[in-house]
Each structure stands twice: as C-alpha cells, then as structure tokens.
Design a protein around this motif. Sequence first.
Motif, mmCIF file in Angstrom:
data_model
loop_
_atom_site.group_PDB
_atom_site.id
_atom_site.type_symbol
_atom_site.label_atom_id
_atom_site.label_comp_id
_atom_site.label_asym_id
_atom_site.label_seq_id
_atom_site.Cartn_x
_atom_site.Cartn_y
_atom_site.Cartn_z
ATOM 1 N N VAL A 1 0.828 -1.218 0.000
ATOM 2 C CA VAL A 1 0.000 0.000 0.000
ATOM 3 C C VAL A 1 0.858 1.262 0.000
ATOM 4 O O VAL A 1 0.355 2.361 -0.184
ATOM 5 C CB VAL A 1 -0.974 0.032 1.198
ATOM 6 C CG1 VAL A 1 -1.978 -1.103 1.101
ATOM 7 C CG2 VAL A 1 -0.228 -0.009 2.524
ATOM 8 N N GLY A 2 2.177 1.109 0.235
ATOM 9 C CA GLY A 2 3.059 2.270 0.180
ATOM 10 C C GLY A 2 3.457 2.828 1.522
ATOM 11 O O GLY A 2 3.765 4.016 1.629
ATOM 12 N N ARG B 1 -4.676 1.597 -0.269
ATOM 13 C CA ARG B 1 -4.400 1.918 -1.663
ATOM 14 C C ARG B 1 -5.346 1.102 -2.517
ATOM 15 O O ARG B 1 -6.013 0.177 -2.015
ATOM 16 C CB ARG B 1 -2.928 1.586 -1.988
ATOM 17 C CG ARG B 1 -2.419 2.160 -3.286
ATOM 18 C CD ARG B 1 -0.918 1.973 -3.436
ATOM 19 N NE ARG B 1 -0.548 1.806 -4.827
ATOM 20 C CZ ARG B 1 0.254 0.855 -5.290
ATOM 21 N NH1 ARG B 1 0.777 -0.022 -4.456
ATOM 22 N NH2 ARG B 1 0.544 0.781 -6.554
ATOM 23 N N GLU B 2 -5.419 1.395 -3.815
ATOM 24 C CA GLU B 2 -6.338 0.658 -4.672
ATOM 25 C C GLU B 2 -6.049 -0.845 -4.586
ATOM 26 O O GLU B 2 -4.915 -1.290 -4.781
ATOM 27 C CB GLU B 2 -6.210 1.123 -6.128
ATOM 28 C CG GLU B 2 -6.630 2.555 -6.371
ATOM 29 C CD GLU B 2 -5.472 3.527 -6.262
ATOM 30 O OE1 GLU B 2 -4.499 3.209 -5.541
ATOM 31 O OE2 GLU B 2 -5.528 4.590 -6.890
ATOM 32 N N LYS B 3 -7.079 -1.616 -4.336
ATOM 33 C CA LYS B 3 -6.925 -3.043 -4.060
ATOM 34 C C LYS B 3 -6.304 -3.795 -5.231
ATOM 35 O O LYS B 3 -5.373 -4.605 -5.050
ATOM 36 C CB LYS B 3 -8.296 -3.631 -3.717
ATOM 37 C CG LYS B 3 -8.256 -5.046 -3.173
ATOM 38 C CD LYS B 3 -9.666 -5.437 -2.723
ATOM 39 C CE LYS B 3 -9.682 -6.767 -2.010
ATOM 40 N NZ LYS B 3 -11.055 -7.095 -1.525
ATOM 41 N N LEU C 1 1.615 -7.672 -5.193
ATOM 42 C CA LEU C 1 1.933 -8.827 -4.352
ATOM 43 C C LEU C 1 2.182 -10.083 -5.191
ATOM 44 O O LEU C 1 3.018 -10.920 -4.839
ATOM 45 C CB LEU C 1 0.795 -9.075 -3.362
ATOM 46 C CG LEU C 1 0.583 -7.987 -2.296
ATOM 47 C CD1 LEU C 1 -0.615 -8.330 -1.424
ATOM 48 C CD2 LEU C 1 1.828 -7.811 -1.440
ATOM 49 N N ARG C 2 1.478 -10.205 -6.301
ATOM 50 C CA ARG C 2 1.689 -11.375 -7.175
ATOM 51 C C ARG C 2 3.102 -11.386 -7.753
ATOM 52 O O ARG C 2 3.696 -12.442 -7.949
ATOM 53 C CB ARG C 2 0.661 -11.363 -8.314
ATOM 54 C CG ARG C 2 -0.724 -11.816 -7.909
ATOM 55 C CD ARG C 2 -1.579 -12.136 -9.126
ATOM 56 N NE ARG C 2 -1.742 -10.994 -10.005
ATOM 57 C CZ ARG C 2 -2.728 -10.118 -9.900
ATOM 58 N NH1 ARG C 2 -3.665 -10.277 -8.953
ATOM 59 N NH2 ARG C 2 -2.821 -9.097 -10.728
ATOM 60 N N ASP C 3 3.631 -10.178 -8.020
ATOM 61 C CA ASP C 3 4.935 -10.065 -8.677
ATOM 62 C C ASP C 3 6.083 -9.842 -7.695
ATOM 63 O O ASP C 3 7.238 -9.769 -8.104
ATOM 64 C CB ASP C 3 4.909 -8.905 -9.680
ATOM 65 C CG ASP C 3 3.834 -9.081 -10.745
ATOM 66 O OD1 ASP C 3 3.502 -10.255 -11.039
ATOM 67 O OD2 ASP C 3 3.338 -8.074 -11.268
ATOM 68 N N SER C 4 5.794 -9.680 -6.400
ATOM 69 C CA SER C 4 6.832 -9.337 -5.429
ATOM 70 C C SER C 4 7.620 -10.567 -5.000
ATOM 71 O O SER C 4 7.029 -11.569 -4.562
ATOM 72 C CB SER C 4 6.209 -8.672 -4.195
ATOM 73 O OG SER C 4 7.209 -8.448 -3.214
ATOM 74 N N PRO C 5 8.965 -10.500 -5.081
ATOM 75 C CA PRO C 5 9.784 -11.636 -4.644
ATOM 76 C C PRO C 5 10.156 -11.554 -3.158
ATOM 77 O O PRO C 5 10.813 -12.454 -2.644
ATOM 78 C CB PRO C 5 11.043 -11.479 -5.510
ATOM 79 C CG PRO C 5 11.195 -9.986 -5.662
ATOM 80 C CD PRO C 5 9.786 -9.432 -5.701
ATOM 81 N N GLN C 6 9.730 -10.501 -2.462
ATOM 82 C CA GLN C 6 10.196 -10.273 -1.100
ATOM 83 C C GLN C 6 9.639 -11.299 -0.115
ATOM 84 O O GLN C 6 10.308 -11.688 0.839
ATOM 85 C CB GLN C 6 9.830 -8.866 -0.634
ATOM 86 C CG GLN C 6 10.405 -8.507 0.737
ATOM 87 C CD GLN C 6 10.041 -7.104 1.155
ATOM 88 O OE1 GLN C 6 9.350 -6.382 0.442
ATOM 89 N NE2 GLN C 6 10.522 -6.705 2.338
ATOM 90 N N VAL D 1 -2.564 -3.204 -5.550
ATOM 91 C CA VAL D 1 -1.790 -3.856 -4.488
ATOM 92 C C VAL D 1 -1.699 -5.362 -4.749
ATOM 93 O O VAL D 1 -0.622 -5.956 -4.623
ATOM 94 C CB VAL D 1 -2.421 -3.593 -3.105
ATOM 95 C CG1 VAL D 1 -1.696 -4.380 -2.024
ATOM 96 C CG2 VAL D 1 -2.389 -2.113 -2.795
ATOM 97 N N LEU D 2 -2.812 -5.989 -5.118
ATOM 98 C CA LEU D 2 -2.802 -7.433 -5.364
ATOM 99 C C LEU D 2 -1.884 -7.776 -6.537
ATOM 100 O O LEU D 2 -1.183 -8.797 -6.515
ATOM 101 C CB LEU D 2 -4.222 -7.927 -5.625
ATOM 102 C CG LEU D 2 -5.181 -7.840 -4.429
ATOM 103 C CD1 LEU D 2 -6.579 -8.319 -4.829
ATOM 104 C CD2 LEU D 2 -4.662 -8.622 -3.237
#
Length: 788
Positions: free
Chosen positions: A58-59, A153-155, A162-167, A158-159
């Motif tokens: 969400v930042g 933040r816009e849902k 999260l799909r692309d985040s490697p963290q 954000v989703l």
Amino acid sequence: MNVRDLVNFETPPESSPLGGQSSSNHMLSIPPSRAPSPTNAPTFSRRASIVLIGMRGVGKTTLGTIASKALGWELLDTDLIFEQQQGVPIAKFISTYGWEEFRKVESKHLETILPNNLTGKVIACGGGVVELERNRAILQRFRDHGPVIHVLREKDAVLAYLRDSPQYPPFLHETAKEAWDRREQLFRDCCSFEFVSLTMPVPPAPKGFKDIITPDQTFALKPVEEDFFRLLRFIHGVDTKKVTLSPRGPRSYSLSLTFEDVRQAIPVLDELSTGIDLWELRVDLLSSCEPTFLAFQIAILRHHSPLPILFTLRTVSQGGRYPDVSPQNEKAVKIQAWLHHHALRLGVEYIDLEVVMPESTFTSVVEKKGNTIVMGSYNDWAGTLNWASPQTRHLFEKMTQLHVDIVKIVGAAKSFEDNMALRQFAGLVERSSTPLLAINVGPEGKISRALNPILSPVSHPLLPRAAGPGQISFYETQSILYLTGLLPAKKYYVFGRPIGHSMSPTIHNTAFSYLGLPHSYSIKETATVGELKEVMLDPNFGGASVTIPYKVEIMPYMQHISRHARVIGAVNTVTSIPGGGLSGDNTDWRAIKSCLTRSLTPANVVTSSTTALVLGAGGTCRATLYALHQIGVINIFIWNRTRRRAELLAEEFSKLDPLLRIRVLDRLDVQLPIRPLPTMIISTIPAAAPTSSELIDVGLRIEHLSDAGGVAIELGYERRITRLLSLAQEKRDQGIAWAVVEGIEILLEQGYEQFKIWTGRRAPARKVQEKVLEVYEQRRGLQSPPMQ
C-alpha cells in the motif's frame, strides 16, 4: 521552533481512489469493530511518533520516507529492522523457519520498537503485524500516545504488486485477496486514523539507484505528500479547515454533492466549488456505504479540492435515503454508530448528527470527535415546525445541551411570512455561543437560504439532483442579497503609474462577474499618491491593488497595516474597513510562498542547509526574502547590479531572525560559492530590457541549478519564457526535477489573495486564469509595451 516543524506544521501567519467491495445495500455486511478506535481520546503531541499499518504494497515505506524527510525524523521500517537483526531476508527466514516463527520474532521486535520510540519517529509496520492479538494490543495502547494510521491503496494495484513481489513467499493457506479481506477490519480495530494513498504515475528508478525514492519520483509523489500532511495537520489541530461562523461575519456556503460516486464530479468540481466554503458529502446518496468505498470517496474529494468536508448520512424521515434507525434494533444502531465513527477515523472536518438518532450514538460521536466539528441537525419535512412556538426554542436548547458545535434546523415554508418568522427566531438565539444554520425548504423558502449567514446550502446546475426542494445557486444568492440591499456594490481600483496595460482589471472583473458579485474594478493612474486620497474617501470605495511607485508612499494613508506589510515595508493591497478607515496588506509574499511550497518536492523539503538565490534587490525582493523566511529558509544569497543596495537589504532583513544568513554575491558568471547549490532561484528583475526584446543575461548558468532539483520563479510577467526559466526547463529535459513558475502565475496568485481579502470568497481560479491568458496572448500578439 525547528525549521522543519515551521515548514510542515506551520501555524497561521497572523498568530505566530476507489477500492473495496461496492454494494447497493446501505447496510454494512461486516459487524461493528469490537474495539472502536478512540479517535480523539488523547491530544497528540506534535512530536509523537507516527505509526503506519496496512497491507503489503500500500506504500507504507514510501509514505514513511516522504514524511520522515519532511519532518526531519528517522524512519523505522520494521521489516528492514527484522532483516538487519536476523541477518537474512524475510523470504529466506520464512522458508527456513516458517510463518509462525516469523510472527513470533516480528512481535518481539514490535514490543521493543514502539515503547522505545515514542517521539520523533515514523514507524512503518509489516503488513501482517495485526495477525497476532498481542500485536493488536500493542498498537491499541500506542494510539493513546500517538497516531496509528491505517494506509490504504487501490486493491487491484496492491494485489498485482503482491503477485509479482519476490520479497515474501505466498500467504499461508490463503490468497492475497483473502488475507486483505480478513485483515481489513483488524487494521481498523487498531488504528486511530485512516489514510488513502492514491496511486500516482511514478517514473521508474534508473538502474543502480540505491535510495528508496528518486528526485523525479518525489516530484510525482508531491500530491501524496500534500494529502498526507493535510491529515496530519488536522490531527494535530494545526489546520482544521474551520470556516468562520458568525451571524454578523462573512457569509458562508455549503454545497451537497449528490453524485453516486465522487469520481463523476471530478470534471466539474472546480465549477461546483464556485463561492462555497464547504462540501457536504451526502453519504446516503452514494452507491455504497461500504467502509473502504467511503474512505476512497473522501480521499478523492480531498485530492481534488482543499475545501473541508461535511459527512452527512441523512435518514429517510429526515429527507435522505439511509434507512431510519430504531433504538430497539441493536444491529442497526451499531452499524449507524460505526459509520459515524469511521468518518472520524477518516479525519472529516465536519460531521452531521441527526438529533433523532439514538442518543447513545449521538453522545459517543461527540465524545470522540477530536478536531471534527459536529453539526446537530433536525429536518422537518412534514411541515409541522412553527418557528414562533416555544417547542422550537426548546429544540434549539436541547441540541446545544448535546454539546454540538453548530445547530441546524430546517423547516418548510408554506408562505413568505414563514421566512420572516424564521429570521425572528434566529435573532432570538443569536446571542447563544452555538451558531445556527436555519432555513426553510420549498419554493416559498428560497429567500431564507439567501438570508441565512452560516453555511447556507446552495445548489448548482451541474449537480445530478438538488439535495433539497427550493435550493438556489450561489450566483442567485448574491443577486438576492444585492437586490435586498444586503450586498452593496463596491468600487475597486489599481493604483500606480504607468498602469495602462495592467492585467488586474481582467483578474478581478472576471471573478466578480463569475460569482455574481455587483462590484467593479478599474484603473486609477495619477501623477502623485496624494491624488488618490479623494478616491479612497468615497463611501463606495472597497479597496485597491497598489503597484509602483506607490507601494511605500501610500502607507501613511493607512489606519492599519498588517504585520507582514510592515516587515516588508510595502503595501500592495488596500481595503476599506467597515465603519471607516483603511487597511494595508501585502499579498506579493503570499503568492511567492504559495508557489514555492506548491512546487517544492518532498526531496527538497526545507532544512537548515537549504539555500536560495534571489536575483535583484528592488521592492519585490523584499517580499521574496520575507516569503523565504516564512517557509524556513535561513541561507539566502542575493545578486544585484548595485552591490551596495543588496547589502543594505541583507543587513535589514538579517535582523528578522538570528539564524538568518543573507549574503551578497559579486558575480553570477562564475562558479557560485554556494554549497549546497540553491534549490530555489527567484528572479525579481526584468526579463528583457525596456527598449529591447532581447532577454537580459545576468550570467546565470545551468551548472548553477542543483542536480537535486528545485523551483525557479520569475516575478516579472512581461515575458513568459526568460533566461532563468529556460535553464530550469533545460534541467527538466535532463530528467532533473526542476519546477518552473512563470511571472503570470505569481500575478494570478497575488490577485487571488487580494480577492479573498476584499470579498471573503475564493476567486474562481480556473475561469480567471483562462481569461487572463486569453487577454495576455492577445496583447502579446499586438506587441504591446511591457505591462505593470
């Protein structure tokens, strides 16, 4: 006061967008919070640390970085602290030890970080911090000390992130969407306020960039910074957007937005705001009352307008669409109360509470209101209210005893005499300390809307529907007031010599006409300042803009001079004082300050090391120095052809503040002895010679402009493109965030400030700007001489 505090929590100078599940059902599908947030239980210290919570993506870290730079506070990111203390990335820790162990260690960190960092920190928490009950208890305790802010933040955005985040590895036993939906209420159980960080188009960081945010990204995120600090100023009571409410003071107006979705209003929002002081968001008319939908509705409205917001959930019996609530229906009572407490959590400046709602709801909201203004309202749509009856006086007294800040009573006019009875009632309760908003609905009640002085509801042709029968527009109210003698026509002027090509008449006459005000503005050019005395003694004289050469000479004719004008040593605005006398002020510095603060990026927030360069040492330089001092700049350099004149000015203004250091430069065509390089450059000298169209070159070079970005301001408006502005544009072309402010923009800003002083109303900026630029370009096409 710390320089950063001065910039970011400045007191008034005179005293020292759509996420969530949308539904057509107005009843909430979720239960009320089991632990309602004490939205105003404590009065936070301005030094109290700020805690940010919310889903991953969400930042929070970006927002925390912006806030920490602006405040000069340390940013504590609990995820980064976790990785530093454990020595491994979070994703590797979870894959090795599992989610449960991660949550235990995360909780131990939280138990240490929050109690040991109560002041001067911005703390960004991990997205799953609310999973454990003990963590929620820690956050709930902290909100008694400082603000815990739930960031949204816009849902969909954000989703996708999260799909692309490697963290992080995938969520345990659920999708990211399921985690979002489950945690949303947990965040609200723990927070004291809620902030929607609307997604901005942000340029990507170049390869190898190590900081969190690039200068160009901070420029793109400027609107987020402005929205966030609007909330923080409200929380701390620094700027609560209060409207002056007095039966004998300036009249105030509100407009009800009757759209199903605020996004539909964005294209016409500027026109809808003409003349008004406050938006009423009719929540009962929105397509949904779902809490996240409401959060984004308010965020969008704030993002596009500086006006305060009145949250209104009007029930059917009171003329709205929200179902009536019986005290015996416990579920309905809880939902209605939760929605109003949610409004407080969103930081709305005003909230409407119907006096017919369950008393437990009414009193609980009043107790938790914080800096929100409570309007107690009673709407008699059945037409049974009699303004002359003792029961109406009893109703008013009952509402004041409920500790509301404003009483609103709406009757229904069956005849013109009902409006006279209303005004007699208003006169009887005028001495009460509680302001009264009293109107009659229906065609016969239109006059009551014009005569009501406090937040009188007006309509607009661009609304999809009127909020109530008999509403009139702001323009119509001004016509009624003029015809009834309550709005006398005033004469305004521009004083100076030569002023034949002044743009000021275009500014003010356009504004007067668009708002329906009966005033006029014209040029008054005289050989001496003494010849203006007769004009200023005219009983119809309203005020004047003052330009060269009379800004100093006119001061002895003033009975009152503002502190700002006295320090600057010049008056550019004269106002006739009701009852007699003249008041002098200076709006040049306000225009410069406004353009500076609007254009500076979060990366270039004013600190003790910030430097500014001013070109010229004439009269407008004085206003420039004062504006720089007002935003906290203490390292200022001046260049002027005549060094001695600059030295005298530097000596005089250095006395304003022992921290202020003003130094004079000999030359500009060399490497500047300024470190760091200036992030603010303001030119107060003509862009071109009076007898030539050639731009004046004072030696300023592109290497003099900081690679950290900044703002370049040209005060003269005889040319739109100048040497300074072309250099700043060249920097922009190189990808460095330099903002460009043309002289015509400064002219408009100081004119808007004058208009507000004279009329108490905001100028219709977009309409005025369009007309001024049209006339300006026409005159340039005719190759007119330079304008004053």
